[in-house]
Design a protein around this motif. Sequence first.
Motif, PDB file in Angstrom:
ATOM      1  N   GLY A 147      12.338 -23.373   5.108  1.00  0.00           N
ATOM      2  CA  GLY A 147      11.685 -24.423   4.458  1.00  0.00           C
ATOM      3  C   GLY A 147      10.390 -24.850   5.036  1.00  0.00           C
ATOM      4  N   ASN A 148       9.838 -24.054   5.838  1.00  0.00           N
ATOM      5  CA  ASN A 148       8.450 -24.528   6.214  1.00  0.00           C
ATOM      6  C   ASN A 148       7.159 -24.275   5.169  1.00  0.00           C
ATOM      7  OD1 ASN A 148       5.908 -25.065   7.771  1.00  0.00           O
ATOM      8  ND2 ASN A 148       6.961 -24.256   9.678  1.00  0.00           N
ATOM      9  N   PRO A 149       6.654 -25.160   4.520  1.00  0.00           N
ATOM     10  CA  PRO A 149       5.411 -24.623   3.765  1.00  0.00           C
ATOM     11  C   PRO A 149       4.445 -23.825   4.433  1.00  0.00           C
ATOM     12  CG  PRO A 149       6.132 -27.005   3.455  1.00  0.00           C
ATOM     13  CD  PRO A 149       6.973 -26.581   4.724  1.00  0.00           C
ATOM     14  N   ASN A 150       4.295 -24.033   5.643  1.00  0.00           N
ATOM     15  CA  ASN A 150       3.235 -23.177   6.407  1.00  0.00           C
ATOM     16  C   ASN A 150       3.592 -21.811   6.245  1.00  0.00           C
ATOM     17  OD1 ASN A 150       1.009 -24.932   6.746  1.00  0.00           O
ATOM     18  ND2 ASN A 150       1.953 -26.110   8.412  1.00  0.00           N
ATOM     19  N   ALA A 151       4.889 -21.449   6.216  1.00  0.00           N
ATOM     20  CA  ALA A 151       5.485 -19.916   6.406  1.00  0.00           C
ATOM     21  C   ALA A 151       5.280 -19.184   5.286  1.00  0.00           C
ATOM     22  CB  ALA A 151       6.705 -20.342   7.070  1.00  0.00           C
ATOM     23  N   LEU A 152       4.997 -20.019   3.969  1.00  0.00           N
ATOM     24  CA  LEU A 152       5.163 -19.059   2.764  1.00  0.00           C
ATOM     25  C   LEU A 152       6.084 -18.277   2.721  1.00  0.00           C
ATOM     26  CD1 LEU A 152       2.314 -20.027   3.263  1.00  0.00           C
ATOM     27  CD2 LEU A 152       1.499 -18.402   1.728  1.00  0.00           C
ATOM     28  N   PRO A 153       7.377 -18.477   3.158  1.00  0.00           N
ATOM     29  CA  PRO A 153       8.404 -17.446   3.150  1.00  0.00           C
ATOM     30  C   PRO A 153       8.840 -16.824   1.834  1.00  0.00           C
ATOM     31  CG  PRO A 153       9.449 -19.704   2.967  1.00  0.00           C
ATOM     32  CD  PRO A 153       7.958 -19.918   3.313  1.00  0.00           C
ATOM     33  N   PHE A 160      -9.766 -15.997  12.787  1.00  0.00           N
ATOM     34  CA  PHE A 160      -8.917 -16.588  13.802  1.00  0.00           C
ATOM     35  C   PHE A 160      -9.109 -17.943  14.151  1.00  0.00           C
ATOM     36  CE2 PHE A 160     -13.015 -15.381  15.655  1.00  0.00           C
ATOM     37  CZ  PHE A 160     -13.318 -16.571  16.486  1.00  0.00           C
ATOM     38  N   ILE A 161     -10.022 -18.905  13.471  1.00  0.00           N
ATOM     39  CA  ILE A 161     -10.372 -20.219  13.790  1.00  0.00           C
ATOM     40  C   ILE A 161      -9.236 -21.022  13.242  1.00  0.00           C
ATOM     41  CG2 ILE A 161     -11.972 -22.019  13.022  1.00  0.00           C
ATOM     42  CD1 ILE A 161     -13.240 -19.912  14.741  1.00  0.00           C
ATOM     43  N   ARG A 162      -8.905 -22.193  14.092  1.00  0.00           N
ATOM     44  CA  ARG A 162      -8.069 -23.025  13.598  1.00  0.00           C
ATOM     45  C   ARG A 162      -6.568 -22.532  13.393  1.00  0.00           C
ATOM     46  NH1 ARG A 162     -11.301 -26.957   9.946  1.00  0.00           N
ATOM     47  NH2 ARG A 162     -11.220 -24.900   8.758  1.00  0.00           N
ATOM     48  N   ASP A 163      -6.062 -23.047  12.210  1.00  0.00           N
ATOM     49  CA  ASP A 163      -4.965 -22.627  11.848  1.00  0.00           C
ATOM     50  C   ASP A 163      -4.535 -21.096  11.742  1.00  0.00           C
ATOM     51  OD1 ASP A 163      -4.719 -25.212  11.583  1.00  0.00           O
ATOM     52  OD2 ASP A 163      -3.481 -25.608   9.821  1.00  0.00           O
ATOM     53  N   VAL A 164      -5.455 -20.297  11.714  1.00  0.00           N
ATOM     54  CA  VAL A 164      -5.247 -18.701  11.512  1.00  0.00           C
ATOM     55  C   VAL A 164      -4.386 -18.434  12.484  1.00  0.00           C
ATOM     56  CG1 VAL A 164      -6.098 -16.665  11.357  1.00  0.00           C
ATOM     57  CG2 VAL A 164      -7.275 -18.589  10.094  1.00  0.00           C
ATOM     58  N   THR A 179      -9.667 -20.570   6.656  1.00  0.00           N
ATOM     59  CA  THR A 179      -8.742 -21.070   7.957  1.00  0.00           C
ATOM     60  C   THR A 179      -7.469 -21.491   7.447  1.00  0.00           C
ATOM     61  OG1 THR A 179      -9.711 -23.085   8.402  1.00  0.00           O
ATOM     62  CG2 THR A 179     -11.021 -21.513   9.220  1.00  0.00           C
ATOM     63  N   PHE A 180      -6.938 -21.710   6.378  1.00  0.00           N
ATOM     64  CA  PHE A 180      -5.689 -22.231   5.956  1.00  0.00           C
ATOM     65  C   PHE A 180      -4.784 -20.959   5.148  1.00  0.00           C
ATOM     66  CE2 PHE A 180      -8.364 -25.851   6.823  1.00  0.00           C
ATOM     67  CZ  PHE A 180      -7.616 -26.703   7.798  1.00  0.00           C
ATOM     68  N   TYR A 181      -4.012 -20.384   5.771  1.00  0.00           N
ATOM     69  CA  TYR A 181      -3.430 -19.264   4.929  1.00  0.00           C
ATOM     70  C   TYR A 181      -2.605 -20.061   3.714  1.00  0.00           C
ATOM     71  CZ  TYR A 181      -0.477 -14.912   4.726  1.00  0.00           C
ATOM     72  OH  TYR A 181       0.053 -13.665   4.421  1.00  0.00           O
ATOM     73  N   ASN A 182      -2.230 -21.268   3.510  1.00  0.00           N
ATOM     74  CA  ASN A 182      -1.569 -21.637   2.549  1.00  0.00           C
ATOM     75  C   ASN A 182      -2.275 -22.488   1.808  1.00  0.00           C
ATOM     76  OD1 ASN A 182      -1.808 -23.720   4.551  1.00  0.00           O
ATOM     77  ND2 ASN A 182       0.258 -24.491   4.507  1.00  0.00           N
ATOM     78  N   LEU A 229       2.598 -23.177  -5.628  1.00  0.00           N
ATOM     79  CA  LEU A 229       3.570 -23.967  -4.926  1.00  0.00           C
ATOM     80  C   LEU A 229       4.288 -22.946  -3.852  1.00  0.00           C
ATOM     81  CD1 LEU A 229       5.209 -25.812  -7.757  1.00  0.00           C
ATOM     82  CD2 LEU A 229       3.898 -26.835  -5.880  1.00  0.00           C
ATOM     83  N   LEU A 230       4.717 -21.641  -4.287  1.00  0.00           N
ATOM     84  CA  LEU A 230       5.064 -20.659  -3.338  1.00  0.00           C
ATOM     85  C   LEU A 230       4.271 -20.456  -2.138  1.00  0.00           C
ATOM     86  CD1 LEU A 230       7.049 -18.120  -5.669  1.00  0.00           C
ATOM     87  CD2 LEU A 230       8.108 -19.616  -4.034  1.00  0.00           C
ATOM     88  N   GLY A 231       2.904 -20.600  -2.426  1.00  0.00           N
ATOM     89  CA  GLY A 231       1.974 -20.419  -1.251  1.00  0.00           C
ATOM     90  C   GLY A 231       2.004 -21.350  -0.370  1.00  0.00           C
ATOM     91  N   GLY A 232       2.913 -22.794  -0.506  1.00  0.00           N
ATOM     92  CA  GLY A 232       3.299 -23.404   0.655  1.00  0.00           C
ATOM     93  C   GLY A 232       2.537 -24.710   0.769  1.00  0.00           C
ATOM     94  N   GLU A 233       1.263 -25.031  -0.002  1.00  0.00           N
ATOM     95  CA  GLU A 233       0.731 -26.376   0.404  1.00  0.00           C
ATOM     96  C   GLU A 233       1.088 -27.434  -0.483  1.00  0.00           C
ATOM     97  OE1 GLU A 233      -1.350 -29.080   0.932  1.00  0.00           O
ATOM     98  OE2 GLU A 233      -0.839 -28.787   3.047  1.00  0.00           O
ATOM     99  N   PRO A 234       2.290 -28.114  -0.179  1.00  0.00           N
ATOM    100  CA  PRO A 234       2.767 -29.090  -1.460  1.00  0.00           C
ATOM    101  C   PRO A 234       1.648 -30.221  -1.565  1.00  0.00           C
ATOM    102  CG  PRO A 234       3.816 -29.137   0.543  1.00  0.00           C
ATOM    103  CD  PRO A 234       3.235 -27.832   0.968  1.00  0.00           C
ATOM    104  N   VAL A 235       1.215 -30.557  -0.753  1.00  0.00           N
ATOM    105  CA  VAL A 235       0.315 -31.797  -0.710  1.00  0.00           C
ATOM    106  C   VAL A 235      -0.914 -31.381  -1.633  1.00  0.00           C
ATOM    107  CG1 VAL A 235      -1.437 -33.428   0.420  1.00  0.00           C
ATOM    108  CG2 VAL A 235       0.913 -33.050   1.463  1.00  0.00           C
TER     109      VAL A 235
END
Length: 784
Positions: A84-90, A45-49, A154-157, A191-197
């Motif tokens: 189009g949101n990389p954090n959503a991993l759509p 649950f920490i931070r971005d989770v 703590t970062f899904y992507n 890349l589909l995992g969504g963290e482009p940087v």
Amino acid sequence: MPLLHEPDRAGRRSLDIPVLAVLALALLLWAWVCAPVMTGSRTFFIRDVFTTHLPLKAFGAEQLRAGRIPAFNPTWGLGQPFRGNPNALPFYPGNLAYLVLPFWSAFGLHYALHWLIAFAAMGALARGLGMSRAAALLAAVTYAGSGWMVSALTFYNLLAVAAWWPLVLLGAVLGGRRGIALGGIACGLALLGGEPVAATLGLVPLLVVAISRLGWRRGFLTAVAIGAVGLLIALPQVVALLRILPFTYRGSHGMSTEQATQFTLHPYRLIEMLIPFPYGRPTWLGRFGIWAPSIVPVIPLFMSLYFGIVGFGLAIAAARTRKAWAALAGSGLLLAIVAGYGGDLIVRLSLGLFRYPEKFLLWFALAVPLLAGWGLDRVLSNGRLWARLATVGGLLLLALAAAVRLLTPTVLASAEQGLARLDERARTEAVALLSTQISAWTVMLAVAGLALAAAAWVVSRKPSWSGAAFAALQVLLLAQLAPLLVTDATAPYREPAPWARLVGPRAAVLDSVLAFPPWAPEPVYRTPDGPRIPLERATALDLDPAPGVLHGLTYPFAPDLEGLQSPLFTLMLYNLPRLNAPQRVNWLRALGLDALVLFEDAEVPGLRLLDRAERYGVVSRLYRIENPAPEAWWPERVRVAGSPPTALWVVSNTANPLTDVVVNEGVAHKSRGAVRLLTDEPDRIELEVESDGGLAVIRRAYQPLFVARSEGKTLRTVPVDLNLLGVEVPPGRHRVVLSVPSWPEWLAAAVALATLICAARQAFRITRVGGAGATGSTDRAPRG
């Protein structure tokens, strides 16, 4: 990739029991943490989770079960970009788990499974680079158990990139068609995992591997081919991002220099390479928590540098012979420290898309485990000097631990004397914090010293199980990072909070703590010392999005965490703290807020107190917003504002934000009209409008991708009150349909699927024909 077997002198494959035992220990520790998470009884649950990924995945899972991957998420900020949101991993294949598993199990499975993939992938890469089985196991343990990887949980992507990227590098090691296919598939998944940087930064180690193995020309072409295949597999995500990016704050203005400067790596944190928590535990509160927030930011980004002192020492042993990897590790560490000091430069070079210099630590995180594996092979073959240095280092650390322990009473007495001006409670808490942290330093220094001494003994004695002993030491050292692996039971989040039941399903709410920038000082909870669990449960009761979105609540004023809201929405958010209470209520009504949680009394027209509750010394108040905007309506008057700041002022000061609305260009509007909402889906809105002509307003975020049509004709859409979606309707009775075309993503998905099938067939065919160790019949032998 055989991790446990290796040919003996007779060419037969033998089983290494000590290595197998250490592997079993590592997997048992993984299962101990992850089994409750995969079953859904507990959750990270920490931070971005909770702040970012749970709201996005809850919405995405619901839509996927309905057969949709929508462009926009109306539950968040009135319609923040989703597809189009990389954090959503759509478009990530792992989303299929939400179709067959309960939400909490599917959500936790992503973290657990990708943590395991990261372990196996790094082991495969290490073996592909020619390391022994013990060295490969050590590299895998060091990577998966490192502070950087545990922080990435703590970062899904980001975790998806971390899991797949060693296989991207393995593709470059193998070379040829098979290597390109394998690396390209892994790259596409990352890349589909969504963290482009992070994925973009991963191209640098990809070039290092490819060029060092295959030479400059062939290595460069192989790296480009792997990236191209990955890009084609991830094409739906890329197309969706490019479609929404121009009308986002990040795409039009970029991130701020302040963020790049604030979230850089403090040089004092380099001591984390020796001990895990020199400045306190980022995931804990009270006397166990962070005591130097100027050095270690608790949120939004923290990536631990601890890789186990034995693994770090072995990495240093390999640095001289593996100069490219040592340079990569050093560059990542250096850029994480210095890039933020030139925040304006890094923001400009990245076109405003890069805001966290600490992400350069990806290079450090990939290089150190490989260097540690190479270092183990080198030390076990000839490590007398290393053993002497490790012995000296271990003794120095033990002596330092003893000195800290002996000086503790003197330091505490001096501190208590220096804090005499504080009240008794504050002084007691400060001394307890100092005592706890000094004790922690003593233990951590002693553990580090003993570990180095044990490693030196293993090298000097060289038993048959030397390699396994080093891997076991790493497992035990990295187990010190357990305080970062905080989980909570899901039971408190499975049912709606009492206030959620009070405001009703589909209510639009806001916990003012969520407001960013903040409207008021954040409340100070008197929670027990330990993990942040009580704080998360308290905010959940105060209608926090985690788990509010799971129970039907929506959040029109949700903060723009990724910079993907429109610049107009950002203008409003950043000015709300400057407005007085009545002006702010105007915006709450205009955007259709039903309920608001505050931490102070608010005697303001338009707010009605529903309930109050005390949680850990903080009094929360639930207010009902009177007469909020409906889902769609016909205003009486439409005013034209010459600029967005003017529109901000007009809405803030109007007598009634529902009868009077503001647009940026002229609209021929008549006051008589009625609007009825027929269909309200994320990407499709259907209205029935009867009027004398003018503007119908919909309580959804204005997005240029929405196309309005009626009787085969395209109608003009305009932003209303900076944020809302308006459509200009001709006189008469009309059925108006607003929708988002999705054919670009469907076309991109067809290309991605064809690429994936071809790459998978190539990888399978070459593996079947050439064998497990083949690199392709046309490949030349790789260079060392």
